[in-house]
Design a protein around this motif. Structure first.
Motif, mmCIF file in Angstrom:
data_model
loop_
_atom_site.group_PDB
_atom_site.id
_atom_site.type_symbol
_atom_site.label_atom_id
_atom_site.label_comp_id
_atom_site.label_asym_id
_atom_site.label_seq_id
_atom_site.Cartn_x
_atom_site.Cartn_y
_atom_site.Cartn_z
ATOM 1 N N ALA A 159 0.842 -1.201 0.000
ATOM 2 C CA ALA A 159 0.000 0.000 0.000
ATOM 3 C C ALA A 159 0.872 1.244 0.000
ATOM 4 O O ALA A 159 1.865 1.328 0.729
ATOM 5 C CB ALA A 159 -0.930 -0.001 1.205
ATOM 6 N N THR A 160 0.484 2.194 -0.865
ATOM 7 C CA THR A 160 1.181 3.484 -0.897
ATOM 8 C C THR A 160 0.126 4.579 -0.956
ATOM 9 O O THR A 160 -0.935 4.393 -1.530
ATOM 10 C CB THR A 160 2.081 3.611 -2.155
ATOM 11 N N TYR A 161 0.449 5.701 -0.299
ATOM 12 C CA TYR A 161 -0.408 6.885 -0.415
ATOM 13 C C TYR A 161 0.523 8.033 -0.782
ATOM 14 O O TYR A 161 1.249 8.550 0.049
ATOM 15 C CB TYR A 161 -1.192 7.170 0.848
ATOM 16 N N LEU A 162 0.522 8.371 -2.074
ATOM 17 C CA LEU A 162 1.495 9.319 -2.630
ATOM 18 C C LEU A 162 0.790 10.608 -3.025
ATOM 19 O O LEU A 162 -0.141 10.606 -3.814
ATOM 20 C CB LEU A 162 2.157 8.700 -3.872
ATOM 21 N N GLN A 163 1.247 11.726 -2.432
ATOM 22 C CA GLN A 163 0.773 13.046 -2.811
ATOM 23 C C GLN A 163 1.996 13.901 -3.154
ATOM 24 O O GLN A 163 3.143 13.493 -2.940
ATOM 25 C CB GLN A 163 -0.016 13.684 -1.659
ATOM 26 N N SER A 164 1.728 15.101 -3.657
ATOM 27 C CA SER A 164 2.877 15.933 -4.052
ATOM 28 C C SER A 164 2.670 17.402 -3.705
ATOM 29 O O SER A 164 3.328 18.276 -4.261
ATOM 30 C CB SER A 164 3.104 15.810 -5.572
ATOM 31 N N TRP A 165 1.760 17.659 -2.747
ATOM 32 C CA TRP A 165 1.466 19.063 -2.417
ATOM 33 C C TRP A 165 2.399 19.623 -1.350
ATOM 34 O O TRP A 165 2.321 20.795 -1.003
ATOM 35 C CB TRP A 165 0.011 19.213 -1.977
ATOM 36 N N GLY A 166 3.300 18.798 -0.823
ATOM 37 C CA GLY A 166 4.099 19.236 0.338
ATOM 38 C C GLY A 166 5.489 19.742 0.018
ATOM 39 O O GLY A 166 6.385 19.655 0.854
ATOM 40 N N GLY A 167 5.671 20.285 -1.182
ATOM 41 C CA GLY A 167 6.989 20.771 -1.583
ATOM 42 C C GLY A 167 7.437 22.001 -0.805
ATOM 43 O O GLY A 167 6.700 22.531 0.032
ATOM 44 N N PRO A 168 8.670 22.494 -1.068
ATOM 45 C CA PRO A 168 9.255 23.628 -0.321
ATOM 46 C C PRO A 168 8.416 24.905 -0.359
ATOM 47 O O PRO A 168 8.474 25.726 0.541
ATOM 48 C CB PRO A 168 10.600 23.838 -1.026
ATOM 49 N N ASP A 169 7.575 25.056 -1.388
ATOM 50 C CA ASP A 169 6.763 26.288 -1.483
ATOM 51 C C ASP A 169 5.507 26.226 -0.611
ATOM 52 O O ASP A 169 4.787 27.221 -0.456
ATOM 53 C CB ASP A 169 6.338 26.545 -2.933
ATOM 54 N N THR A 170 5.184 25.054 -0.089
ATOM 55 C CA THR A 170 3.982 24.931 0.760
ATOM 56 C C THR A 170 4.278 25.528 2.134
ATOM 57 O O THR A 170 5.290 25.179 2.758
ATOM 58 C CB THR A 170 3.588 23.444 0.908
ATOM 59 N N PRO A 171 3.411 26.454 2.598
ATOM 60 C CA PRO A 171 3.707 27.129 3.870
ATOM 61 C C PRO A 171 3.587 26.189 5.074
ATOM 62 O O PRO A 171 3.172 25.041 4.938
ATOM 63 C CB PRO A 171 2.641 28.236 3.927
ATOM 64 N N LEU A 172 3.967 26.737 6.224
ATOM 65 C CA LEU A 172 3.963 25.968 7.469
ATOM 66 C C LEU A 172 2.534 25.859 8.003
ATOM 67 O O LEU A 172 2.159 26.494 8.992
ATOM 68 C CB LEU A 172 4.877 26.634 8.500
ATOM 69 N N LEU A 173 1.749 25.019 7.349
ATOM 70 C CA LEU A 173 0.361 24.783 7.758
ATOM 71 C C LEU A 173 0.332 23.937 9.025
ATOM 72 O O LEU A 173 1.352 23.356 9.416
ATOM 73 C CB LEU A 173 -0.370 24.051 6.624
ATOM 74 N N TRP A 174 -0.838 23.795 9.630
ATOM 75 C CA TRP A 174 -0.893 23.017 10.907
ATOM 76 C C TRP A 174 -0.429 21.583 10.688
ATOM 77 O O TRP A 174 0.106 20.953 11.591
ATOM 78 C CB TRP A 174 -2.303 23.062 11.486
ATOM 79 N N ARG A 175 -0.583 21.079 9.451
ATOM 80 C CA ARG A 175 -0.182 19.685 9.200
ATOM 81 C C ARG A 175 1.331 19.486 9.263
ATOM 82 O O ARG A 175 1.786 18.343 9.287
ATOM 83 C CB ARG A 175 -0.698 19.212 7.831
ATOM 84 N N PHE A 176 2.075 20.582 9.282
ATOM 85 C CA PHE A 176 3.542 20.470 9.365
ATOM 86 C C PHE A 176 4.045 20.830 10.752
ATOM 87 O O PHE A 176 5.251 20.989 10.973
ATOM 88 C CB PHE A 176 4.185 21.377 8.308
ATOM 89 N N GLN A 177 3.109 20.970 11.707
ATOM 90 C CA GLN A 177 3.505 21.346 13.068
ATOM 91 C C GLN A 177 3.093 20.239 14.041
ATOM 92 O O GLN A 177 1.905 19.940 14.170
ATOM 93 C CB GLN A 177 2.848 22.675 13.461
ATOM 94 N N LYS A 178 4.085 19.639 14.682
ATOM 95 C CA LYS A 178 3.839 18.479 15.543
ATOM 96 C C LYS A 178 2.801 18.769 16.619
ATOM 97 O O LYS A 178 1.922 17.941 16.891
ATOM 98 C CB LYS A 178 5.159 18.045 16.202
ATOM 99 N N LYS A 179 2.811 19.974 17.177
ATOM 100 C CA LYS A 179 1.867 20.273 18.290
ATOM 101 C C LYS A 179 0.414 20.213 17.801
ATOM 102 O O LYS A 179 -0.509 19.970 18.570
ATOM 103 C CB LYS A 179 2.165 21.641 18.899
ATOM 104 N N HIS A 180 0.193 20.417 16.489
ATOM 105 C CA HIS A 180 -1.182 20.353 15.953
ATOM 106 C C HIS A 180 -1.460 19.008 15.282
ATOM 107 O O HIS A 180 -2.558 18.471 15.360
ATOM 108 C CB HIS A 180 -1.401 21.482 14.932
ATOM 109 N N ALA A 181 -0.477 18.483 14.551
ATOM 110 C CA ALA A 181 -0.749 17.295 13.720
ATOM 111 C C ALA A 181 -0.311 15.999 14.386
ATOM 112 O O ALA A 181 -0.861 14.942 14.112
ATOM 113 C CB ALA A 181 -0.056 17.436 12.372
#
Ligand code: SOE
Length: 381
Positions: A159-181
């Protein structure tokens, strides 16, 4: 006689919209003894919330989600918020005697997930988790074929779940912050494929053999500023595992797989055949029947839209008129309402106890990656 259960939705972003649409659509397509009332929507921003409530058809809007617990008119609360508040909201509503449907993953951490599982155990209310891909008709067909032993003894799950929206230009959304995600692609995407694998195989994973966790993009622009902040979650986690019956499994989640937008793929190989499904073609199930003569050997493409044959197909459109991402949420609402009306869902809807088992596997993979060792699930409680 159709009864109504009043629903409150907490969250008005992407998942809030997906769930809101499902709560509103279900009565238009499913003939059920229990239908939802769109009673209250809770969110953080008063102005956008009023517009959301108006556009989506919610009776009331509030920025005080805690008030919902005391509202005796409300029977079910849908928690569609970031991972770090799942526990606080779900436990408060369960303790108020309300049914709870919570977004996946159950929580950002195992400790929070355990507290939610335990609160559900103490409550008479029902719980549900929005692992919506179980509600794809093709996945329902796969579940039926697995139960009919058409694949037989399972050898492998891939099983793989492959996306490509998380590149260097994607801002520091809550999904990239351990305290939230809690974690990054791992809790967001491996949660889905671990749930699907457990659901289809019908067994628990007993060991994680080796995991690798990577954060490739270590700093991201803080939304609304020119400054950068540290991304302290994974961009990708891959791991190997074993099921109780001996099947081997591999899982990979990433938000950096260029060329893949929302590519959730699972394949199961067994003694009598194989199954393969891919979200970007979610109506199709590929079935390899290993019992046919070698002359006819090969994969069969089944478009799971046949009325009277495939799950949910009778509620929607004629054969071949395919369904989409949003229909998986409406299908889930239909089965939530069946459970609450003491009817059987078409097939199992995960509750907090079920989703906790997925959370244990996610945690075992993180321990394996950080301690560079195999981890038995018996060691992760
Ligand atoms: C983002 O990765 C996301 O919206 C996930 O959070 C959803 O669960 C998945 O279904 C689609 O992608």
């Amino acid at each position: 006689m159709t009864r109504t259960i009043e629903v409150a939705l907490i969250g008005q972003a992407f998942m809030g919209r997906a769930h809101s649409n499902a709560w509103r659509q279900v009565r238009k397509f499913f003939d059920l003894p229990l239908q939802p009332g769109l009673h209250t929507v809770a969110g953080r921003d008063e102005e956008s919330l009023a517009a959301f409530a108006d556009r989506q058809g919610w009776g009331r809007a509030t920025t005080r989600w805690r008030d919902i617990a005391a509202d005796d008119e409300i029977g079910l609360v849908d928690v569609s918020t970031p991972n770090h508040v799942h526990r606080e909201m779900a436990v408060a509503m369960l303790e108020a005697g309300k049914h709870v449907a919570c977004e996946k993953p159950l929580a950002g951490t195992l400790a929070d997930a355990r507290a939610m599982r335990d609160a559900a155990r103490r409550s008479k209310a029902r719980t549900f988790v929005w692992f919506n891909y179980r509600r794809c008709p093709a996945i329902g067909l796969a579940w039926q074929l697995m139960r009919e032993k058409r694949i037989g003894r399972v050898y492998h799950v891939r099983a793989t779940y492959l996306q490509s929206w998380g590149g260097p230009d994607t801002p520091l959304l809550w999904r990239f912050q351990k305290k939230h995600a809690g974690s990054g692609a791992h809790g967001d995407l491996n949660a889905h494929i671990v749930d699907l694998a457990r659901f289809l195989v019908g067994e628990e994973i007993v060991e994680v053999h080796g995991a690798v966790e990577r954060t490739f993009v270590k700093e991201r622009v803080i939304p609304g500023t020119r400054k950068k902040g540290r991304s302290n979650v994974d961009d990708s986690v891959a791991f190997l595992a074993s099921f109780k019956g001996g099947a081997t499994a591999s899982f990979e989640a990433t938000r950096l797989a260029g060329g893949h937008l929302n590519d959730n793929t699972i394949e199961i190989n067994g003694e009598h055949g194989s199954l393969r499904w891919n979200l970007e073609n979610l109506n199709e199930l590929w079935f390899y029947d290993g019992t046919v003569s070698p002359r006819e050997d090969g994969w069969r493409r089944i478009v799971a839209t046949r009325g009277g044959e495939h799950p949910y197909a009778d509620a929607w459109w004629p054969d071949g008129h395919i369904s989409g991402y949003e229909h998986t949420f409406t299908n889930q609402v239909a089965d939530i309402l069946r459970v609450l009306a003491r009817r059987k869902p078409l097939y199992p809807v995960p509750d907090f106890a079920d989703a906790y088992e997925t959370q244990r596997v996610l945690e075992a993979a993180l321990v394996s990656a950080r301690e560079r060792c195999a981890v038995k699930l018996s060691e992760v409680r």
